[in-house]
Write a protein that holds these residues in place. Sequence first.
Motif, short mmCIF file in Angstrom:
data_model
loop_
_atom_site.label_atom_id
_atom_site.label_comp_id
_atom_site.label_asym_id
_atom_site.label_seq_id
_atom_site.Cartn_x
_atom_site.Cartn_y
_atom_site.Cartn_z
N LEU A 76 0.84 -1.20 0.00
CA LEU A 76 0.00 0.00 0.00
C LEU A 76 0.87 1.25 0.00
N ARG A 77 0.34 2.32 -0.58
CA ARG A 77 1.08 3.57 -0.54
C ARG A 77 1.22 4.04 0.90
N SER A 78 2.38 4.56 1.22
CA SER A 78 2.55 5.17 2.54
C SER A 78 3.43 6.39 2.35
N SER A 79 3.35 7.30 3.29
CA SER A 79 4.20 8.49 3.15
C SER A 79 5.67 8.09 3.30
N ALA A 80 5.93 7.05 4.10
CA ALA A 80 7.32 6.58 4.26
C ALA A 80 7.85 6.07 2.92
N ARG A 81 7.00 5.36 2.21
CA ARG A 81 7.39 4.82 0.91
C ARG A 81 7.65 5.95 -0.10
N ARG A 82 6.78 6.95 -0.05
CA ARG A 82 6.97 8.09 -0.95
C ARG A 82 8.29 8.79 -0.66
N ASP A 83 8.58 9.01 0.62
CA ASP A 83 9.85 9.66 0.99
C ASP A 83 11.03 8.87 0.45
N PHE A 84 10.94 7.56 0.57
CA PHE A 84 12.06 6.74 0.09
C PHE A 84 12.22 6.87 -1.42
N LEU A 85 11.10 6.73 -2.15
CA LEU A 85 11.17 6.81 -3.62
C LEU A 85 11.77 8.14 -4.05
N GLU A 86 11.28 9.21 -3.43
CA GLU A 86 11.78 10.55 -3.80
C GLU A 86 13.28 10.68 -3.48
N THR A 87 13.65 10.21 -2.30
CA THR A 87 15.04 10.36 -1.87
C THR A 87 15.97 9.49 -2.72
N PHE A 88 15.55 8.27 -3.01
CA PHE A 88 16.38 7.37 -3.82
C PHE A 88 16.58 7.98 -5.22
N HIS A 89 15.51 8.55 -5.74
CA HIS A 89 15.61 9.18 -7.06
C HIS A 89 16.55 10.37 -7.02
N GLU A 90 16.37 11.20 -6.01
CA GLU A 90 17.11 12.46 -5.90
C GLU A 90 18.60 12.24 -5.60
N LEU A 91 18.91 11.32 -4.69
CA LEU A 91 20.29 11.20 -4.21
C LEU A 91 21.07 10.08 -4.89
N ILE A 92 20.38 9.09 -5.40
CA ILE A 92 21.10 7.95 -5.98
C ILE A 92 20.96 7.91 -7.50
N LEU A 93 19.75 7.88 -8.01
CA LEU A 93 19.59 7.68 -9.45
C LEU A 93 19.96 8.91 -10.26
N ARG A 94 19.40 10.06 -9.90
CA ARG A 94 19.58 11.26 -10.72
C ARG A 94 21.04 11.69 -10.87
N PRO A 95 21.78 11.79 -9.75
CA PRO A 95 23.18 12.22 -9.92
C PRO A 95 24.00 11.26 -10.78
N ARG A 96 23.58 10.00 -10.85
CA ARG A 96 24.33 9.01 -11.64
C ARG A 96 23.72 8.81 -13.02
N GLU A 97 22.72 9.61 -13.33
CA GLU A 97 22.01 9.51 -14.62
C GLU A 97 21.56 8.08 -14.90
N LEU A 98 21.02 7.45 -13.88
CA LEU A 98 20.50 6.10 -14.03
C LEU A 98 18.98 6.16 -14.08
N GLU A 99 18.43 5.44 -15.06
CA GLU A 99 16.98 5.39 -15.15
C GLU A 99 16.51 3.99 -14.80
N TYR A 100 16.04 3.84 -13.60
CA TYR A 100 15.52 2.54 -13.19
C TYR A 100 14.16 2.73 -12.53
N ARG A 101 13.33 1.72 -12.70
CA ARG A 101 12.16 1.62 -11.85
C ARG A 101 12.53 0.79 -10.63
N LEU A 102 11.75 0.95 -9.57
CA LEU A 102 12.04 0.25 -8.32
C LEU A 102 10.97 -0.80 -8.05
#
Length: 422
Positions: A76-102
């Motif tokens: 189920l959607r949770s705010s904790a899950r949203r925070d993680f998705l946003e943070t993983f995208h912002e700090l891990i994927l984007r700076p490395r120019e990686l396009e992945y789904r989770l």
Amino acid sequence: MSIFEELESEVRAYSRSFPVVFETASGAFLRDEGGREYLDFLCGAGSMNYGHNHPVLRQALTDYLNGDGIVQGLDLRSSARRDFLETFHELILRPRELEYRLQFPGPTGANAVEAALKLARKVTGRSGIVAFTGAFHGVTAGALEVTAHNHYRQSSTLTNDIAFFPYDGFAGMDDTIAFAERMIEDATSGVGLPAAVIVETIQGEGGVVVASDRWLQDLERLCRRHGCLLIVDDIQAGCGRTGAFFSFEQSGITPDMVTLAKSLSGYGLPLSLLLLRPELDVWEAGEHNGTFRANNPAIVTATATLKEFWENDSFARTVLEKGARLRDGLLQIRKEFPGQIVLIRGRGLFFGAVCADGLLARSISATAFERGLIVETSGRDGSVIKFLPPLNIDVSELDRALAIFQESVAVALQSGPGLTKR
Ligand SMILES: *Cc1c(COP(=O)(O)O)cnc(C)c1O
């Protein structure tokens, strides 16, 4: 006989090598019931990269629990899950120019591996998987085989169509990728075109065997040429262990899928993740599922970990610096014991000391334990002592571990046939 021997299955393993009762832990130290301290270079087999009970992560967890944050919510959607998705995208994927789904599979690493293999077979319509000598990817087998509904069964060919090829440097071979390519191209080899190749950049359980960047690049090209998906199992080598968030970063390869688990939650809570290129995301809803897909408390500490350590590359740099110090110290010790400590290998803060044989390695590990250092053995015959310190360990603790290791080698070699049977 203790309750552990009396009641717990014979399958228990680590507790045999380190037979005390642990009670508390903080940072790089474990403490037993008697109050003895041990430097922890086993590190939950690589699942405690940030040390035990890190205060910032604990705060995030207790705040979440005290605030009645939802603990179990399936997917189920949770705010904790949203925070993680946003943070993983912002700090891990984007700076490395990686396009992945989770994709969040069940909470173990093996479950992420299962998801990757299934998806590779579904996407390519092929059944074969290539793995490598020395590989370790988990120990599940059978749950899906006894699950009835076709909804779950469709993406698995349920065949045992696996080929093991030689890893980089196996048996002194020069170019194992050229060999692999011959095998999958040649109609008489008995090996068909595989759906995917699954690889560790550093084989942890295999004895800290490191693939070269060039080998990984050649492997990626082989996969591209033959339409095989490249899966990097980064469960042990990832999450900063090599001095970068992903262990494959320095090689420049871009896997089609990446598995993460072990240190992903940062706090030792079970959490795993499959990263997949968006084009591969052909799952039907619920086709691969699990009851604990991203348990919220683990997600909360995972987010806190990313914010604490991965906002920029300064943490990664310290890992490399400490790694260089550990390597130098180990090389020094190897020089002192030629023929007994045969080779030091690894990168980042992930090293193995190859001993003359498994008996000596076990004896050193046991001696080190008596002196307050926990190191495990791995690899062929268990002859490789594995060094997995917490990445945020103090330099003084690193030096202390090296001193204990040095002394333990000397003692193990002196103690004669009784202990080492040499
Ligand atoms: C530990 C490990 C796994 C399995 O993870 P579990 O959580 O034990 O199922 C898979 N691959 C690698 C490289 C590992 O080190």
